[in-house]
Write a protein that holds these residues in place. Structure first.
Motif, mmCIF file in Angstrom:
data_model
loop_
_atom_site.group_PDB
_atom_site.id
_atom_site.type_symbol
_atom_site.label_atom_id
_atom_site.label_comp_id
_atom_site.label_asym_id
_atom_site.label_seq_id
_atom_site.Cartn_x
_atom_site.Cartn_y
_atom_site.Cartn_z
ATOM 1 N N ARG A 37 -9.353 42.829 64.393
ATOM 2 C CA ARG A 37 -9.192 41.427 64.033
ATOM 3 C C ARG A 37 -8.417 40.706 65.115
ATOM 4 N NH1 ARG A 37 -4.969 41.951 58.898
ATOM 5 N NH2 ARG A 37 -3.112 42.510 60.112
ATOM 6 N N GLN A 38 -8.630 39.405 65.159
ATOM 7 C CA GLN A 38 -7.912 38.574 66.118
ATOM 8 C C GLN A 38 -7.474 37.293 65.431
ATOM 9 O OE1 GLN A 38 -9.974 37.747 69.806
ATOM 10 N NE2 GLN A 38 -8.032 37.352 70.837
ATOM 11 N N ALA A 39 -6.176 37.119 65.331
ATOM 12 C CA ALA A 39 -5.608 35.902 64.764
ATOM 13 C C ALA A 39 -5.444 34.862 65.868
ATOM 14 C CB ALA A 39 -4.272 36.221 64.112
ATOM 15 N N PRO A 40 -5.359 33.590 65.501
ATOM 16 C CA PRO A 40 -5.199 32.536 66.518
ATOM 17 C C PRO A 40 -3.982 32.772 67.393
ATOM 18 C CG PRO A 40 -5.718 31.583 64.391
ATOM 19 C CD PRO A 40 -5.475 33.045 64.147
ATOM 20 N N GLY A 41 -4.181 32.741 68.689
ATOM 21 C CA GLY A 41 -3.079 32.903 69.630
ATOM 22 C C GLY A 41 -2.588 34.326 69.804
ATOM 23 N N LYS A 42 -3.283 35.280 69.194
ATOM 24 C CA LYS A 42 -2.845 36.671 69.285
ATOM 25 C C LYS A 42 -3.925 37.542 69.902
ATOM 26 C CE LYS A 42 0.413 36.549 65.435
ATOM 27 N NZ LYS A 42 0.854 37.229 64.176
ATOM 28 N N GLU A 43 -3.523 38.730 70.316
ATOM 29 C CA GLU A 43 -4.486 39.659 70.883
ATOM 30 C C GLU A 43 -5.274 40.340 69.759
ATOM 31 O OE1 GLU A 43 -2.126 40.905 74.979
ATOM 32 O OE2 GLU A 43 -2.520 42.400 73.439
ATOM 33 N N ARG A 44 -6.429 40.832 70.147
ATOM 34 C CA ARG A 44 -7.244 41.566 69.194
ATOM 35 C C ARG A 44 -6.531 42.870 68.830
ATOM 36 N NH1 ARG A 44 -13.535 41.194 70.568
ATOM 37 N NH2 ARG A 44 -12.841 39.019 70.626
ATOM 38 N N GLU A 45 -6.522 43.211 67.531
ATOM 39 C CA GLU A 45 -5.800 44.394 67.094
ATOM 40 C C GLU A 45 -6.649 45.275 66.179
ATOM 41 O OE1 GLU A 45 -2.323 43.423 64.824
ATOM 42 O OE2 GLU A 45 -3.457 42.452 63.209
ATOM 43 N N PHE A 46 -6.359 46.544 66.237
ATOM 44 C CA PHE A 46 -7.030 47.543 65.407
ATOM 45 C C PHE A 46 -6.673 47.335 63.942
ATOM 46 C CE2 PHE A 46 -8.769 51.627 64.329
ATOM 47 C CZ PHE A 46 -7.932 52.139 63.357
ATOM 48 N N VAL A 47 -7.670 47.470 63.065
ATOM 49 C CA VAL A 47 -7.438 47.369 61.625
ATOM 50 C C VAL A 47 -7.705 48.713 60.946
ATOM 51 C CG1 VAL A 47 -8.145 46.256 59.475
ATOM 52 C CG2 VAL A 47 -8.028 44.924 61.595
ATOM 53 N N ALA A 48 -8.906 49.251 61.125
ATOM 54 C CA ALA A 48 -9.273 50.501 60.465
ATOM 55 C C ALA A 48 -10.481 51.099 61.163
ATOM 56 C CB ALA A 48 -9.590 50.261 58.992
ATOM 57 N N ALA A 49 -10.646 52.411 61.010
ATOM 58 C CA ALA A 49 -11.808 53.088 61.564
ATOM 59 C C ALA A 49 -12.156 54.285 60.709
ATOM 60 C CB ALA A 49 -11.558 53.509 63.013
ATOM 61 N N ILE A 50 -13.402 54.724 60.829
ATOM 62 C CA ILE A 50 -13.900 55.852 60.038
ATOM 63 C C ILE A 50 -14.851 56.653 60.918
ATOM 64 C CG2 ILE A 50 -15.796 54.450 59.086
ATOM 65 C CD1 ILE A 50 -15.404 56.010 56.436
ATOM 66 N N ASN A 51 -14.742 57.970 60.862
ATOM 67 C CA ASN A 51 -15.612 58.779 61.713
ATOM 68 C C ASN A 51 -17.003 58.855 61.094
ATOM 69 O OD1 ASN A 51 -15.181 60.713 59.650
ATOM 70 N ND2 ASN A 51 -15.517 62.368 61.129
ATOM 71 N N TRP A 52 -17.947 59.479 61.791
ATOM 72 C CA TRP A 52 -19.340 59.405 61.377
ATOM 73 C C TRP A 52 -19.586 60.009 59.994
ATOM 74 C CZ3 TRP A 52 -22.503 63.418 60.035
ATOM 75 C CH2 TRP A 52 -22.040 64.699 60.338
ATOM 76 N N SER A 53 -18.822 61.050 59.637
ATOM 77 C CA SER A 53 -19.051 61.714 58.346
ATOM 78 C C SER A 53 -18.311 61.026 57.212
ATOM 79 C CB SER A 53 -18.607 63.168 58.434
ATOM 80 O OG SER A 53 -17.199 63.232 58.564
ATOM 81 N N GLY A 54 -17.373 60.174 57.552
ATOM 82 C CA GLY A 54 -16.559 59.534 56.526
ATOM 83 C C GLY A 54 -15.359 60.357 56.100
ATOM 84 N N ARG A 55 -15.207 61.528 56.682
ATOM 85 C CA ARG A 55 -14.109 62.414 56.261
ATOM 86 C C ARG A 55 -12.783 62.017 56.881
ATOM 87 N NH1 ARG A 55 -18.158 66.568 57.167
ATOM 88 N NH2 ARG A 55 -18.963 67.314 55.180
ATOM 89 N N ARG A 56 -12.821 61.286 57.973
ATOM 90 C CA ARG A 56 -11.574 60.862 58.618
ATOM 91 C C ARG A 56 -11.519 59.352 58.703
ATOM 92 N NH1 ARG A 56 -10.750 61.897 63.720
ATOM 93 N NH2 ARG A 56 -12.801 62.667 64.251
ATOM 94 N N THR A 57 -10.378 58.817 58.288
ATOM 95 C CA THR A 57 -10.148 57.380 58.391
ATOM 96 C C THR A 57 -8.773 57.145 59.001
ATOM 97 O OG1 THR A 57 -9.232 57.284 56.152
ATOM 98 C CG2 THR A 57 -11.583 56.820 56.384
ATOM 99 N N SER A 58 -8.583 55.965 59.521
ATOM 100 C CA SER A 58 -7.288 55.594 60.076
ATOM 101 C C SER A 58 -7.084 54.101 59.867
ATOM 102 C CB SER A 58 -7.221 55.945 61.568
ATOM 103 O OG SER A 58 -5.937 55.674 62.084
ATOM 104 N N TYR A 59 -5.831 53.716 59.622
ATOM 105 C CA TYR A 59 -5.514 52.327 59.332
ATOM 106 C C TYR A 59 -4.301 51.863 60.133
ATOM 107 C CZ TYR A 59 -8.462 53.109 55.241
ATOM 108 O OH TYR A 59 -9.516 53.399 54.406
ATOM 109 N N ALA A 60 -4.284 50.594 60.443
ATOM 110 C CA ALA A 60 -3.080 49.999 60.997
ATOM 111 C C ALA A 60 -2.001 50.005 59.913
ATOM 112 C CB ALA A 60 -3.356 48.568 61.448
#
Length: 123
Positions: A37-60
């Protein structure tokens, strides 16, 4: 090959939205998928991701416990359920995909980007 994000909108603080990312012109079924995501005036930042199988996720840390990322490989989609939204969640949200197995946290690590979908949270 494109990613298409949808589901953004205006919501009151404390409310929920569900973003969806769909593939077109090709397949991302076995790609790591995520959201930035990118808020006004800010750098783009990581929010969440999921690997191909769905077994691994990660969040800010800022969204942990409030956002949930999921995927449906049969439909080649990835969703981001956002609950308990706060004014600071206001941003343009981008879905991403990358063929590597690892979950990465830098925008430069993701090869494919969808167009953004705007999320506005009113206080």
């Amino acid at each position: 090959v494109q990613l298409q994000a949808s589901g953004g909108g205006l919501v009151q603080a404390g409310g929920s939205l569900r973003l969806s990312c769909a593939a077109s012109g090709g397949t991302f079924r076995y790609y790591t998928k995520g959201w930035f995501r990118q808020a006004p005036g800010k750098e783009r930042e990581f929010v969440a991701a999921i690997n191909w199988s769905g077994r691994r996720t990660s969040y800010a840390d800022s969204v942990k416990g409030r956002f949930t990322i999921s995927r449906d490989n049969a439909k080649d989609t990835a969703d981001l359920q956002m609950n308990s939204l706060k004014p600071e969640d206001l941003a343009n949200y981008y879905c991403v995909a990358d063929p590597r197995e690892s979950i990465n946290y830098s925008p430069g690590e993701y090869q494919y980007w969808g167009q953004g979908t705007q999320v506005t949270v009113s206080s």
